[in-house]
Design a protein around this motif. Structure first.
Motif, PDB file in Angstrom:
ATOM      1  N   ILE A  44       0.841  -1.195   0.000  1.00  0.00           N
ATOM      2  CA  ILE A  44       0.000   0.000   0.000  1.00  0.00           C
ATOM      3  C   ILE A  44       0.881   1.253   0.000  1.00  0.00           C
ATOM      4  O   ILE A  44       1.793   1.379   0.813  1.00  0.00           O
ATOM      5  N   LEU A  45       0.593   2.136  -0.940  1.00  0.00           N
ATOM      6  CA  LEU A  45       1.275   3.415  -1.034  1.00  0.00           C
ATOM      7  C   LEU A  45       0.611   4.418  -0.083  1.00  0.00           C
ATOM      8  O   LEU A  45       1.273   5.155   0.624  1.00  0.00           O
ATOM      9  N   ASN A  46      -0.721   4.427  -0.091  1.00  0.00           N
ATOM     10  CA  ASN A  46      -1.482   5.226   0.864  1.00  0.00           C
ATOM     11  C   ASN A  46      -2.915   4.743   0.905  1.00  0.00           C
ATOM     12  O   ASN A  46      -3.372   4.048   0.013  1.00  0.00           O
ATOM     13  N   GLY A  47      -3.617   5.089   1.963  1.00  0.00           N
ATOM     14  CA  GLY A  47      -5.006   4.690   2.139  1.00  0.00           C
ATOM     15  C   GLY A  47      -5.140   3.493   3.065  1.00  0.00           C
ATOM     16  O   GLY A  47      -4.163   3.018   3.652  1.00  0.00           O
ATOM     17  N   ASN A  48      -6.372   3.022   3.194  1.00  0.00           N
ATOM     18  CA  ASN A  48      -6.693   1.875   4.037  1.00  0.00           C
ATOM     19  C   ASN A  48      -7.508   0.873   3.242  1.00  0.00           C
ATOM     20  O   ASN A  48      -8.314   1.258   2.392  1.00  0.00           O
ATOM     21  N   PHE A  49      -7.318  -0.402   3.551  1.00  0.00           N
ATOM     22  CA  PHE A  49      -8.032  -1.450   2.842  1.00  0.00           C
ATOM     23  C   PHE A  49      -8.166  -2.648   3.772  1.00  0.00           C
ATOM     24  O   PHE A  49      -7.259  -2.921   4.572  1.00  0.00           O
ATOM     25  N   PRO A  50      -9.286  -3.393   3.679  1.00  0.00           N
ATOM     26  CA  PRO A  50      -9.440  -4.561   4.542  1.00  0.00           C
ATOM     27  C   PRO A  50      -8.399  -5.644   4.217  1.00  0.00           C
ATOM     28  O   PRO A  50      -7.931  -5.752   3.088  1.00  0.00           O
ATOM     29  N   ARG A  51      -8.044  -6.434   5.223  1.00  0.00           N
ATOM     30  CA  ARG A  51      -6.998  -7.448   5.087  1.00  0.00           C
ATOM     31  C   ARG A  51      -7.247  -8.406   3.917  1.00  0.00           C
ATOM     32  O   ARG A  51      -6.354  -8.648   3.109  1.00  0.00           O
TER      33      ARG A  51
END
Length: 84
Positions: A44-51
């Motif tokens: 991930i470069l930036n942001g949030n994401f579920p596993r």
């Protein structure tokens, strides 16, 4: 921002704003969550994401790395098949 692929509720897009300032990457969307993932290594470069979503996006990048880099370098977008 063109849509490259969609699978399991995840939409993959690419756009080249500030291309010279950022490493090659894609944008992944899942519901209200968004993250940018490096094409080089799937991190991930930036942001949030579920596993689980991260795992699927990383798998997508590994499978289509050549095509994604081609799109980034040539600025010509095309659809890629979804993960199955």
């Amino acid at each position: 921002m063109p849509t490259i692929s969609s699978f399991y509720g995840i939409t993959i897009m690419m756009f080249l704003l500030d291309k010279d300032l950022n490493p090659p990457h894609i944008h992944a969307f899942y519901g209200y969550m968004e993250a940018s993932f490096k094409i080089a290594n799937g991190e991930i470069l930036n942001g949030n994401f579920p596993r689980n979503g991260k795992k699927l996006v990383k798998q997508f990048i590994r499978f289509y790395k050549k095509e994604l880099l081609e799109m980034w370098n040539n600025e010509v977008y095309f659809k890629l098949p979804p993960l199955k």
